[in-house]
Motif scaffolding. Structure first.
Motif, PDB file in Angstrom:
ATOM      1  N   ARG A  58      18.524 -40.126 -22.100  1.00 48.36           N
ATOM      2  CA  ARG A  58      19.543 -39.082 -22.052  1.00 48.36           C
ATOM      3  C   ARG A  58      18.910 -37.693 -22.184  1.00 48.36           C
ATOM      4  NH1 ARG A  58      25.188 -39.264 -23.924  1.00 48.36           N
ATOM      5  NH2 ARG A  58      25.963 -37.124 -24.026  1.00 48.36           N
ATOM      6  N   SER A  59      17.970 -37.567 -23.114  1.00 45.04           N
ATOM      7  CA  SER A  59      17.374 -36.259 -23.395  1.00 45.04           C
ATOM      8  C   SER A  59      16.626 -35.713 -22.186  1.00 45.04           C
ATOM      9  CB  SER A  59      16.431 -36.352 -24.596  1.00 45.04           C
ATOM     10  OG  SER A  59      17.145 -36.763 -25.757  1.00 45.04           O
ATOM     11  N   ARG A  62      18.924 -34.720 -19.219  1.00 42.68           N
ATOM     12  CA  ARG A  62      19.693 -33.493 -19.389  1.00 42.68           C
ATOM     13  C   ARG A  62      18.924 -32.254 -18.934  1.00 42.68           C
ATOM     14  NH1 ARG A  62      24.800 -34.108 -19.542  1.00 42.68           N
ATOM     15  NH2 ARG A  62      24.842 -31.891 -20.075  1.00 42.68           N
ATOM     16  N   PRO A  67      25.210 -28.143 -17.158  1.00 40.04           N
ATOM     17  CA  PRO A  67      26.393 -28.636 -17.875  1.00 40.04           C
ATOM     18  C   PRO A  67      27.685 -28.093 -17.271  1.00 40.04           C
ATOM     19  CG  PRO A  67      24.741 -27.705 -19.381  1.00 40.04           C
ATOM     20  CD  PRO A  67      24.352 -27.302 -17.992  1.00 40.04           C
ATOM     21  N   GLU A 291      29.168 -41.020 -28.197  1.00 41.21           N
ATOM     22  CA  GLU A 291      28.947 -40.180 -27.025  1.00 41.21           C
ATOM     23  C   GLU A 291      29.111 -38.701 -27.346  1.00 41.21           C
ATOM     24  OE1 GLU A 291      28.167 -39.052 -23.102  1.00 41.21           O
ATOM     25  OE2 GLU A 291      27.847 -40.967 -24.120  1.00 41.21           O
ATOM     26  N   ASN A 296      24.604 -35.115 -29.799  1.00 39.58           N
ATOM     27  CA  ASN A 296      24.736 -35.075 -28.347  1.00 39.58           C
ATOM     28  C   ASN A 296      25.383 -33.780 -27.865  1.00 39.58           C
ATOM     29  OD1 ASN A 296      23.506 -37.533 -27.954  1.00 39.58           O
ATOM     30  ND2 ASN A 296      25.405 -38.695 -27.753  1.00 39.58           N
ATOM     31  N   LYS A 297      26.393 -33.296 -28.582  1.00 37.48           N
ATOM     32  CA  LYS A 297      27.063 -32.058 -28.176  1.00 37.48           C
ATOM     33  C   LYS A 297      26.084 -30.887 -28.179  1.00 37.48           C
ATOM     34  CE  LYS A 297      31.164 -31.058 -29.683  1.00 37.48           C
ATOM     35  NZ  LYS A 297      32.313 -30.838 -30.600  1.00 37.48           N
ATOM     36  N   TYR A 299      22.517 -31.061 -28.214  1.00 29.90           N
ATOM     37  CA  TYR A 299      21.327 -31.206 -27.369  1.00 29.90           C
ATOM     38  C   TYR A 299      21.654 -31.374 -25.887  1.00 29.90           C
ATOM     39  CZ  TYR A 299      18.151 -31.126 -31.283  1.00 29.90           C
ATOM     40  OH  TYR A 299      17.426 -30.721 -32.384  1.00 29.90           O
ATOM     41  N   ASP A 300      22.865 -31.802 -25.546  1.00 29.71           N
ATOM     42  CA  ASP A 300      23.235 -31.824 -24.132  1.00 29.71           C
ATOM     43  C   ASP A 300      23.173 -30.417 -23.557  1.00 29.71           C
ATOM     44  OD1 ASP A 300      23.573 -34.515 -24.155  1.00 29.71           O
ATOM     45  OD2 ASP A 300      25.755 -34.500 -23.968  1.00 29.71           O
ATOM     46  N   GLU A 301      23.492 -29.424 -24.368  1.00 32.85           N
ATOM     47  CA  GLU A 301      23.409 -28.033 -23.929  1.00 32.85           C
ATOM     48  C   GLU A 301      22.011 -27.476 -24.117  1.00 32.85           C
ATOM     49  OE1 GLU A 301      24.857 -25.098 -21.942  1.00 32.85           O
ATOM     50  OE2 GLU A 301      26.424 -26.352 -22.806  1.00 32.85           O
TER      51      GLU A 301
END
Length: 447
Positions: A58-59, A62, A67, A291, A296-297, A299-301
């Protein structure tokens, strides 16, 4: 020098290959350790391996994904939810002006232009800032494009071009717009306002709020300013500028890669990031991850990075940090001097964080001394004690203290022009019961 382009091209594709390989390794580990037959072997290694794979895949995935805004619906006074649509107001080669249209809502008296930083992250970095302002204003944002997707035929884009984009956006939105510039664009937003003051005074914004920006980088040293002073421009260009690889539309364009910038971001707080990922892996192994959890919130950004054009990055370092052209009021655009002292009809406010390690206290407030033409009663400054860089525009400090201050500042200037009765000032502090979906910590995110 003849070998530099080839070196840059190989380096860019090498970085992308490393990223892609790590994403593949994570996916392979996740798939292999999740094989049903291994569930018969009661050993924690398989759960840890699967968890490591999920987090790693996932990391690294991204890092090449832009996003989505995902702005939630706005609750209306009539008890109905108003859906938010993201629409292009102006489309340009290197960045768009976008509008967050709230369906079935009358135009709001406040019009705000958020100038997003172009320093490695997408404009979606300001998602929570936009969400917090939408109930009270019509919001527009500068949405800068990833340089790796812009063909070489589109030409250059440096800080002068950036400033001219801001001038165009401000002109388009009209004199009743309130500009809020976050971090990197603060000095250029100040320059754009000064340019408008000379070439089209009636198009100047009503207010200009500068949040955590390097107006005078020498006012307070940080790791960012130390790095800029320590490296010569030749060293900087040789070590960090690369050519976009064959995979993208901008193949051949010289850029400062987002992956290189991300490495710098993480290195500034390496221990904190390492602990965050270790904790996440163990949480996933225990079955406690989700999720939409806090990790996740964030590091997704944080991991979603974009390339900057080489000319923009190098001119920022050379002219803003080394040359101090804004700090000493010597900035020029197309050979024309930009005199910040000519700003007379714009109210100016600065916001700084007491624990900001990107733009330390003193760097941003320097703008008020440069605005010699603005009456003192139309200048404001705020220092948020205990707030880090991210917190002053998107964290708890922004929601509870700074956002109400900025909205009061905007209203006071509007009331002053119309001589309408002033609205009561907003309550600050207390618990966060307005935007419960946002993270409470004032995290560290370099912009």
């Amino acid at each position: 020098m003849a070998q530099q382009p080839l070196k840059g091209l190989i380096s860019y594709d090498a970085m992308e290959t490393i990223r892609n390989t790590n994403e593949w390794l994570g996916a392979s580990a996740r798939a292999m350790a999740s094989y049903p037959a291994f569930s018969m072997i009661p050993h924690p290694m398989f759960r840890l391996m699967s968890a490591w794979g999920r987090v790693t895949e996932r990391s690294f995935a991204r890092m090449v994904i832009k996003p989505d805004w995902n702005i939630p619906a706005i609750a209306g006074e009539d008890g109905q939810d108003h859906v938010v649509y993201v629409e292009q107001e102006l489309k340009r080669d290197f960045g768009d002006l976008i509008h967050f249209r709230v369906a079935r809502r009358e135009p709001m008296p406040r019009k705000i232009l958020l100038v997003a930083p172009m320093s490695g992250h997408y404009a979606t970095l300001l998602r929570s800032t936009v969400t917090s302002l939408l109930p009270d204003a019509d919001v527009y944002v500068t949405d800068w494009h990833n340089a790796r997707n812009i063909p070489v035929s589109k030409g250059k884009f440096d800080i002068e071009d950036y400033t001219q984009y801001l001038v165009e956006f401000m002109r388009h939105l009209g004199p009743d717009v309130n500009v809020i510039a976050v971090c990197q664009p603060a000095p250029l937003a100040l320059a754009a306002t000064a340019l408008l003051a000379e070439i089209d005074p009636k198009a100047q914004p009503r207010t200009l709020t500068l949040i955590g920006g390097p107006i005078n980088p020498d006012a307070a040293a940080t790791d960012v300013t130390d790095f800029g002073n320590r490296m010569t421009m030749g060293e900087l260009e040789y070590h960090v500028i690369q050519q976009v690889g064959f995979k993208y539309k901008g193949a051949g364009r010289l850029v400062y890669p987002g992956l290189a910038q991300l490495t710098s971001f993480i290195a500034m707080n390496a221990d904190t990031h390492a602990k965050a990922f270790i904790d996440k892996i163990f949480a996933e192994a225990r079955g406690e991850g989700s999720e939409a959890d806090r990790h996740n919130k964030f590091y997704d950004e944080y991991l979603a990075v974009m390339d900057m054009t080489a000319e923009f990055y190098l001119s920022t370092v050379e002219r803003i940090f080394k040359g101090l052209e804004i700090a000493e009021n010597r900035f020029t655009v197309d050979g024309k001097e930009v005199d910040i002292g000519k700003i007379t009809d714009v109210a100016v406010m600065t916001v700084e964080g007491g624990k900001d390690d990107i733009s330390a206290p003193g760097q941003c407030v320097a703008a008020l001394d440069l605005c010699t033409g603005v009456p003192e009663e139309r200048k404001q400054q705020h220092l948020e004690d205990g707030a880090g860089h991210y917190g002053i525009f998107a964290g708890r400090s922004w929601r509870l203290n700074i956002r109400p201050l900025v909205l009061d500042f905007i209203d006071e200037q509007a009331n002053g022009e119309s001589e309408a009765p002033k609205k009561p000032r907003r309550k600050r502090g207390g618990t966060n019961n307005v935007f419960p979906g946002m993270a409470d910590e004032d995290g560290k995110m370099a912009v």
